[in-house]
Enzyme design. Structure first.
Site, PDB file in Angstrom:
ATOM      1  N   GLU A   1       6.902   0.373  19.744  1.00  0.00           N
ATOM      2  CA  GLU A   1       6.257   1.655  19.420  1.00  0.00           C
ATOM      3  C   GLU A   1       5.347   2.122  20.554  1.00  0.00           C
ATOM      4  O   GLU A   1       4.184   2.475  20.350  1.00  0.00           O
ATOM      5  CB  GLU A   1       5.479   1.531  18.106  1.00  0.00           C
ATOM      6  CG  GLU A   1       6.366   1.190  16.913  1.00  0.00           C
ATOM      7  CD  GLU A   1       5.637   1.203  15.586  1.00  0.00           C
ATOM      8  OE1 GLU A   1       6.263   1.542  14.573  1.00  0.00           O
ATOM      9  OE2 GLU A   1       4.434   0.871  15.561  1.00  0.00           O
TER      10      GLU A   1
ATOM     11  N   GLU B   1      12.930   0.552  11.912  1.00  0.00           N
ATOM     12  CA  GLU B   1      11.974   0.333  10.815  1.00  0.00           C
ATOM     13  C   GLU B   1      12.097   1.450   9.791  1.00  0.00           C
ATOM     14  O   GLU B   1      11.659   2.574  10.035  1.00  0.00           O
ATOM     15  CB  GLU B   1      10.531   0.257  11.329  1.00  0.00           C
ATOM     16  CG  GLU B   1      10.232  -0.988  12.136  1.00  0.00           C
ATOM     17  CD  GLU B   1       8.741  -1.143  12.457  1.00  0.00           C
ATOM     18  OE1 GLU B   1       7.907  -0.489  11.794  1.00  0.00           O
ATOM     19  OE2 GLU B   1       8.422  -1.912  13.391  1.00  0.00           O
TER      20      GLU B   1
END
Length: 740
Positions: A184, A253
């Site tokens: 991320e 995710e």
């Protein structure tokens, strides 16, 4: 001759199975449609299970349940801080046995996505970085910084080489089909500008250069350079597109729920919405989807980050914290996976043709040749169902739902039609009695004498403790002359203590004066309260408490923790007195920690007192211990700590984790939304402790004389601690769906 030919063919197939890549070419590549394993495009369903958040004895059962639930892949981060607690001192044992975990996945017959990072976030202490990394000279985290890149590359190489030596990459015949570098990073890259961009490119090039033979991914990193695949994280990823037309659409995710924090509500995600998100991603051409989490597990020890993240990391996942199946989430998703797999050939062989079948309704049709056709019929209206016509047939679509037709005719699954009853969880008495509680008071009278550090002014906590303990004592004293008045207008003097996080307990002359607590959103806190002072020397002891280290944010290694000041006395004759810059003594950790009170082989000379004889001792900062026998059966176990305050608990020397009966605040019995009619999180549990039950792994217990040790900061009644069995009633197909 015919029989001989068949026999030879069977022998060759048998040898191929056992010799693996010696006889068949094992490879993982990708094209614009999908991950390609051994020459075949695959639609892959994945689920996150983090090995340190469960025990090795649980792993195979969890992975078998994942396989039975229709998963192809197990996804896990690699947690640097547990594997390298000090430089070049490695630990891969017990819950940290990464190779054993991956080989267990292989044994069950699933693939692995290994997310090395090595930054993981994951609501994990310090984002998975070892604290010693902060003190490498000249270091700056996650940017174009030489010392950081050397350390990061060293650990990444260590993990890759370990996997290679065990032949665990699919290119070697192993189960690992994907690896991730960084995590991320997109928001950080943008904030850091050129340095962030340079670091991102370096990390990608470094990872690819390790020669794993499987693709690398970067999640939430739109600029991931070739051949690294950029991927999506979020509640929804149907609008996501990879940054190059020849890369597949991967969702690393898909949040099955959300984490919890002490003082916050419990978050749940309706399975209808979760299934809708998956189906919509697949109908848009997605080919890999991972549930974060499929089993969340437990933040044992001091592994929870945040800070203020609870010991439970349940995440409203299909398999709950204790390893039990959560219905209807598990079976509804299992049926979804079956329906998607029926469409696999059409999905990987063609692009969808999209047609309107109503104002809010669409059909996505995948067709490859005369015999291959699959359709997804979607209704995007959140409140109204619709009857649509597709291929001259009528189909009823509930609101906000997608029906899957593997043959473009038969509706085998609809995301909103849940055909399974909810699980009924019960916490039942285990009938295992905790015998004869004993107590030991944390000694605060001799803190100054036992302190090992002195300084003028207030020290930052993490720089002082190096995270060897949650606790740091700040100790000082000051004199008041006998002629000085303490009272003004009948008011007592007061003290103000400011902390950058996370909590502080105030003791004046050995007496408890009160506490202050931060939150995950606002870590800093200030204690303001009256104090009892006396003529002569007054002693101040401030216990600063960390509730997990930050796990994310720009340069979170620079964030401060502990009492930074000011520390002010108010209400004396001479006005406000600032104690911040006078001489302070420091004591890292608790006396009970130094004496190893939690160990079954701890110091025998400790003066434990029978609880009934200790009622007049200080109510705060107390150690309690008792023994109990393991309950019969094989149900998962939990401690009910509902009558305790805040602290930590150990079983046979193993840390269950931090506990805190902080009551949940929030807007419960409601769902929040993102975009148009998109429910993200539903909240429950307000007005109750965020976490009351704490997982006790069965494998940590002996048949008899198990030691429980509790350190309680605030008070609480250990006599009301009980050991419970967690049971679940799994509905059968014949039971009617509850309308409640």
């Amino acid at each position: 001759m015919e029989t001989n030919s068949v026999s030879k063919l069977l022998i060759l197939l048998f040898m191929a199975l056992f010799v693996g890549c010696e006889l068949i070419h094992c490879s993982v590549t990708y094209d614009r449609k999908a991950i390609v394993i051994n020459g075949q495009r695959r639609i892959l369903i994945s689920g996150s299970i983090h090995y340190p958040r469960s025990t090795p004895e649980m792993w195979e059962d969890l992975i078998q349940k994942a396989k039975h639930g229709g998963l192809d892949v197990i996804d896990t981060y690699v947690f640097w801080n547990v594997h390298e607690p000090s430089p070049r001192n490695y630990n891969f044992e017990g819950r940290y046995d990464l190779v054993r975990f991956i080989k267990t996945v292989q044994k069950v017959g699933l693939y692995v996505h290994l997310r090395i990072g090595p930054y993981v976030c994951a609501e994990w202490n310090f984002g998975g970085f070892p604290v010693w990394l902060k003190y490498v000279p000249g270091i700056s985290f996650r940017t174009d910084n030489g010392p950081f890149k050397v350390a990061m590359q060293g650990f990444t190489q260590k993990i890759v080489q370990m996997m290679k030596s065990e032949k665990l990459f699919q290119s070697q015949g192993g189960p690992i089909i994907l690896s991730q570098i960084e995590n991320e990073y997109g928001p950080e890259r943008k904030a850091l500008g050129a340095a962030g961009h340079a670091y991102m490119n370096w990390a990608a090039k470094m990872a690819v250069g390790l020669g794993t033979g499987v693709p690398w991914v970067m999640c939430k990193e739109d600029d991931a350079p070739d051949p690294v695949i950029n991927t999506c994280n979020g509640f929804y990823c149907d609008d996501f597109s990879p940054n190059k037309p020849y890369k597949p659409s991967l969702w690393t995710e898909n949040w099955s729920g959300w984490f919890t924090e002490f003082g916050g509500p419990i978050y749940q995600r309706p399975v209808e919405d979760l299934a809708f998100a998956v189906a919509r991603f697949i109908q848009k051409g997605g080919s890999y989807m991972n549930y974060y989490m499929y089993h969340g597990g437990t933040n044992f020890g001091r592994s929870a980050g945040g800070p203020f993240i609870t010991t439970s990391y349940d995440y409203d996942a299909p398999i709950d914290e204790y390893g039990l199946i959560r219905q209807p989430k598990y079976d509804h998703l299992k049926d979804l996976h079956k329906a998607i797999k029926l469409c696999e050939h059409a999905l990987v062989s063609s692009d969808p043709k999209v047609t309107s079948i109503g104002t809010y309704q669409q059909a996505h049709v995948f067709s490859s040749g005369s015999r291959t056709c699959a359709a997804f019929l979607a209704n995007y209206h959140s409140n109204s169902g619709a009857r649509v016509i597709f291929n001259n047939r009528h189909y009823d679509l509930p609101p906000w739902s997608i029906s899957i037709l593997p043959d473009c005719t038969t509706d085998v699954f609809n995301t909103a039609r849940v055909r399974v009853q909810p699980s009924h969880i019960q916490m039942l008495p285990s009938h295992s009695k905790l015998f004869s509680w004993e107590t030991y008071d944390e000694d605060i009278s001799s803190l100054e004498e036992s302190s090992t550090i002195t300084a003028s002014g207030l020290l930052e906590q993490l720089n002082t403790t190096r995270d060897t303990s949650d606790y740091l004592w700040y100790i000082t004293s000051f004199d008041i002359s006998s002629s000085e008045s303490f009272l003004r207008g009948g008011n007592k003097p007061s003290i103000s203590v400011h902390s950058e996080g996370d909590a502080v307990h105030v003791f004046i002359n050995g007496q408890f004066s009160g506490s202050a607590f931060g939150t995950r959103e606002q870590r800093s806190c200030t204690f303001n309260g009256p104090v009892n002072l006396r003529a002569g020397t007054n002693k101040i002891a401030l216990l600063s408490v960390a509730v997990g280290l930050p796990n994310g944010g720009i340069h979170f290694e620079t964030w401060k923790t502990g009492i930074t000041g000011p520390v002010l006395l108010h209400g004396l004759d001479h006005g406000q007195k600032d104690l911040s810059w006078q001489k302070w003594s420091y004591k890292v950790g608790l006396k009970g920690e130094a004496m190893d009170l939690v160990s079954p082989n701890g110091v025998s000379s400790v003066d434990w007192v029978k609880e009934s004889l200790a009622t007049k001792s200080q109510p705060q900062l107390k150690w309690h211990k008792a023994y109990f026998n393991a309950p019969d059966g094989n149900e998962p176990l939990a401690l009910d700590l509902g009558n305790m305050g805040k602290g930590q608990v150990w079983i046979n020397g193993q840390s269950i984790g931090r506990y805190w009966m902080a009551y949940a605040k929030g807007n419960c019995n409601s769902c929040s939304y993102a975009g148009t009619f998109r429910p993200l999180k539903c909240q429950i549990g307000c007005g109750q402790p965020t976490q009351r039950w704490y997982h006790v792994p069965r494998s940590w217990l002996k048949p008899t004389k198990n030691l429980i040790v509790v350190f309680e900061e605030l008070g609480g009644n250990p006599w009301k601690i009980s050991l419970l069995k967690r049971t679940v009633h799994t509905p059968t197909a014949s039971e009617p769906i509850s309308k409640n």
